[in-house]
Design a protein around this motif. Structure first.
Motif, PDB file in Angstrom:
ATOM      1  N   GLN A  17       6.713  -1.086  -3.653  1.00  0.00           N
ATOM      2  CA  GLN A  17       5.915  -0.098  -4.381  1.00  0.00           C
ATOM      3  C   GLN A  17       4.428  -0.445  -4.311  1.00  0.00           C
ATOM      4  O   GLN A  17       3.586   0.425  -4.069  1.00  0.00           O
ATOM      5  N   LEU A  18       4.100  -1.720  -4.515  1.00  0.00           N
ATOM      6  CA  LEU A  18       2.701  -2.149  -4.456  1.00  0.00           C
ATOM      7  C   LEU A  18       2.126  -1.937  -3.058  1.00  0.00           C
ATOM      8  O   LEU A  18       0.968  -1.535  -2.915  1.00  0.00           O
ATOM      9  N   ARG A  24      -2.006   3.790   0.229  1.00  0.00           N
ATOM     10  CA  ARG A  24      -2.693   5.005  -0.206  1.00  0.00           C
ATOM     11  C   ARG A  24      -4.132   4.696  -0.638  1.00  0.00           C
ATOM     12  O   ARG A  24      -5.063   5.431  -0.287  1.00  0.00           O
ATOM     13  N   GLN A  25      -4.310   3.607  -1.384  1.00  0.00           N
ATOM     14  CA  GLN A  25      -5.644   3.248  -1.875  1.00  0.00           C
ATOM     15  C   GLN A  25      -6.587   2.923  -0.719  1.00  0.00           C
ATOM     16  O   GLN A  25      -7.761   3.286  -0.744  1.00  0.00           O
ATOM     17  N   TYR A  63      -3.097  -6.757   2.615  1.00  0.00           N
ATOM     18  CA  TYR A  63      -3.737  -5.584   2.025  1.00  0.00           C
ATOM     19  C   TYR A  63      -4.736  -5.997   0.944  1.00  0.00           C
ATOM     20  O   TYR A  63      -5.777  -5.363   0.792  1.00  0.00           O
ATOM     21  N   LYS A  64      -4.440  -7.055   0.214  1.00  0.00           N
ATOM     22  CA  LYS A  64      -5.406  -7.541  -0.779  1.00  0.00           C
ATOM     23  C   LYS A  64      -6.656  -8.058  -0.079  1.00  0.00           C
ATOM     24  O   LYS A  64      -7.772  -7.859  -0.557  1.00  0.00           O
ATOM     25  N   ALA A  65      -6.486  -8.719   1.071  1.00  0.00           N
ATOM     26  CA  ALA A  65      -7.632  -9.215   1.832  1.00  0.00           C
ATOM     27  C   ALA A  65      -8.478  -8.053   2.362  1.00  0.00           C
ATOM     28  O   ALA A  65      -9.690  -8.194   2.546  1.00  0.00           O
TER      29      ALA A  65
END
Length: 84
Positions: A17-18, A24-25, A63-65
């Motif tokens: 989900q994340l 999308r973000q 994705y956080k990076a």
């Protein structure tokens, strides 16, 4: 073979989900996402449904990076204290 999400199947679901929210973000299209998943799994998987927990965590780290910042859903913060 896929690494099972055992002992916590909800962890895999939450990571998927994340990852979807991050896509999308960040505006990442399907083809780019599939290529990233293949790269991070050494070609073993093109979808997060074929990934184990470690691979899902690696995808989320990537994705956080790239700038994804997870935020808690609305209404999940601390409740105000009622007067005694």
């Amino acid at each position: 073979m896929t690494t099972p999400d055992w002992p916590n199947p909800s962890r895999g679901k939450k990571l998927r989900q994340l990852i979807g929210i991050a896509r999308r973000q960040l505006g990442i299209e399907d083809d780019a996402h599939a290529a990233r998943v293949r790269r991070l799994t050494q070609g073993r998987a093109a979808s997060t449904t074929d990934c184990g927990l470690g691979e899902l965590e690696a995808i989320l780290r990537e994705y956080k990076a790239l700038g994804f910042v997870p935020t808690p859903p609305p209404g999940t913060g601390a409740r105000p204290r009622r007067p005694a």
